[in-house]
Design an enzyme around this catalytic site. Structure first.
Site, mmCIF file in Angstrom:
data_model
loop_
_atom_site.group_PDB
_atom_site.id
_atom_site.type_symbol
_atom_site.label_atom_id
_atom_site.label_comp_id
_atom_site.label_asym_id
_atom_site.label_seq_id
_atom_site.Cartn_x
_atom_site.Cartn_y
_atom_site.Cartn_z
ATOM 1 C CG LEU A 21 2.418 -14.874 -5.859
ATOM 2 C CD1 LEU A 21 2.138 -16.557 -5.258
ATOM 3 C CD2 LEU A 21 1.448 -14.005 -5.237
ATOM 4 C CD GLU A 22 10.092 -15.730 -8.428
ATOM 5 O OE1 GLU A 22 10.687 -14.891 -9.246
ATOM 6 O OE2 GLU A 22 10.382 -17.037 -8.258
ATOM 7 N N PRO A 35 13.250 -10.811 -20.836
ATOM 8 C CG PRO A 35 14.251 -10.845 -22.961
ATOM 9 C CD PRO A 35 14.680 -10.588 -21.549
ATOM 10 N NE ARG A 36 8.289 -17.846 -18.630
ATOM 11 C CZ ARG A 36 7.862 -18.215 -17.262
ATOM 12 N NH1 ARG A 36 8.167 -17.046 -16.346
ATOM 13 N NH2 ARG A 36 7.320 -19.281 -16.787
ATOM 14 C CG ASN A 90 4.621 -16.316 -9.370
ATOM 15 O OD1 ASN A 90 3.937 -15.522 -8.391
ATOM 16 N ND2 ASN A 90 5.643 -17.181 -8.858
ATOM 17 C CD GLU A 132 21.831 -12.680 -12.797
ATOM 18 O OE1 GLU A 132 23.070 -12.729 -12.264
ATOM 19 O OE2 GLU A 132 22.027 -12.013 -13.791
ATOM 20 C CD GLU A 144 5.206 -25.315 -14.660
ATOM 21 O OE1 GLU A 144 4.246 -24.836 -15.157
ATOM 22 O OE2 GLU A 144 6.670 -24.816 -15.024
#
Length: 426
Positions: A343-344, A274-275, A341, A317, A66
């Site tokens: 989209l990036e 990793p998230r 996401n 990064e 977000e």
């Protein structure tokens, strides 16, 4: 405000107060792997040891995703209203870290306080927001009621609401409907999201469909150049397959796939991001248990021909790493997390793949597939086939990347629409 709402809010608040010991225990538990959860507890109760600016424009973004989506809008507000101070709140330490890294000292930043009347009142009295802008799905009855009491224009932007969440909210209409009555406007991502907000009690006239600001992703040419330079300096001409935002039990899937693909693509290099930062060490150990040679990003070492995995143990990064990759697979989609996401990666110009679990980005996934601008893989065999096909055909990779960029460009413009809506009350 009806008596029913007041009664429900009293019960809700009492329940929240009773949960405080458990909430603190949870913070301690989470801090075992993520030490940042041990700090700044006072902010979560709106207890501050310094004086902050008042009359701020306040944005709330739960976590990293977000916050990243919010930054272009926040910067536009700063450019157009340079004399007004911005406040950005988050809930997670990772979100907090991104706000500090990207916005630095140009904004105020604290954690959003827990939705208890005393904390919410202290927070509002401290900052006295000119307007309140909540990202995506957050509905906090006490916070919303406090904004209504102090006549603070309240917006929910980039609003999305899953069918599951809508069903849950519909079970407590006496709490949710009056809370939404305090909202001046809801800018929904899609018509389905708009309809669900109306179904849980939002007034029809307050809901509008303005699109998804994540399409307005900001990828500078400098970031792309940095990625290309990284690939040239560290990856030694290898074919780079990046797995972004992975979760527990997901890396093991990709490590097994990598070992099979390596037999057909000897120059394959797997990059794992990793998230959650608290899992960096865990993922490194997992790679080593699979007899795979690992290079950590923070080690600043080059990848040799025998290197199997480049583990990105840094934050912020990802766009640059997309630019350093030949193909990107979006994590959270091979386990029932709901995806992340895409989209990036598409905006950078990297061919995008994702798995079957995309509930959090259902409409985007459906639309990008309709335009053949990404590849959805249902299982391990489909991933292997897709990677081999992309490796063998550079024209195919280029076509997929161009379609992804076109998909982004066709859906941009939400930030301008949302800014125009907000500026009426700034």
């Amino acid at each position: 405000m009806t008596l029913t709402f007041l009664t429900m809010r009293v019960l809700y608040s009492c329940f929240f107060y009773l949960l405080v010991p458990l909430i603190l225990i949870r913070l301690i538990w989470r801090s075992i792997k993520a030490p940042a959860y041990r700090y700044r507890w006072s902010e979560r109760f709106a207890l501050y040891n310094k004086k902050f600016p008042q009359n701020v424009i306040w944005f709330h973004a739960v976590s990293v995703g977000e916050a990243e989506a919010l930054f272009p809008l926040a910067k536009k507000v700063q450019r157009e209203f340079p004399d007004t101070r911005l406040l950005i709140t988050t809930t997670t330490p990772t979100g907090s870290a991104r706000v500090k890294a990207v916005m630095q000292e140009s904004v105020e930043h604290v954690y959003l306080p827990y939705d208890m009347p005393c904390a919410v009142n202290r927070f509002i009295q401290c900052f006295k927001p000119r307007i309140a802008v909540i990202m995506e799905t957050e509905i906090w009855p006490n916070l919303f009621a406090c904004c209504g009491k102090h006549e603070i224009p309240l917006y929910i932007i980039n609003a999305r609401l899953s069918e599951k969440s809508a069903n849950g909210y519909q079970k407590i209409p006496a709490l949710i409907s009056p809370a939404l009555a305090c909202v001046k406007s809801i800018a929904a991502q899609t018509q389905d999201d708009a309809n669900r907000f109306i179904a849980i009690g939002a007034k029809v006239e307050t809901v509008r469909m303005l699109g998804n600001i994540k399409f307005d992703v900001d990828v500078s040419s400098e970031i792309v150049k940095q990625g290309e330079q990284l690939k040239a300096d560290l990856f030694g001409g290898r074919f780079v397959w990046l797995i972004a935002s992975t979760h527990k039990d997901e890396e093991v899937i990709f490590l097994e796939i990598y070992k099979k693909l390596k037999q057909q693509i000897p120059e394959l290099l797997l990059v794992i991001v990793p998230r959650h930062p608290e899992r960096f060490v865990e993922v490194k150990k997992l790679c080593e248990q699979n007899q795979l040679a690992v290079v950590m990003r923070t080690a600043c070492e080059i990848c040799h021909q025998y290197t199997d995995v480049y583990l990105a143990d840094t934050m912020g990064e990802l766009k640059m790493l997309y630019a350093a990759s030949d193909v990107a697979f979006i994590g959270g989609s091979m386990v029932s997390v709901g995806g992340h996401n895409i989209l990036e990666a598409a905006a950078v110009g990297t061919p995008v793949l994702f798995g079957p679990y995309m509930a959090n980005f259902k409409e985007i996934a459906e639309r990008v597939m309709q335009q053949n601008a990404a590849i959805q893989c249902q299982d391990e065999s489909e991933i292997i086939s897709a990677i081999i096909a992309l490796y063998a055909d550079s024209a195919y990779r280029q076509s997929l990347a161009e379609k992804g960029k076109a998909f982004i460009q066709q859906n941009q413009g939400a930030i301008t629409k949302i800014f125009d809506m907000l500026s009426q009350n700034i």
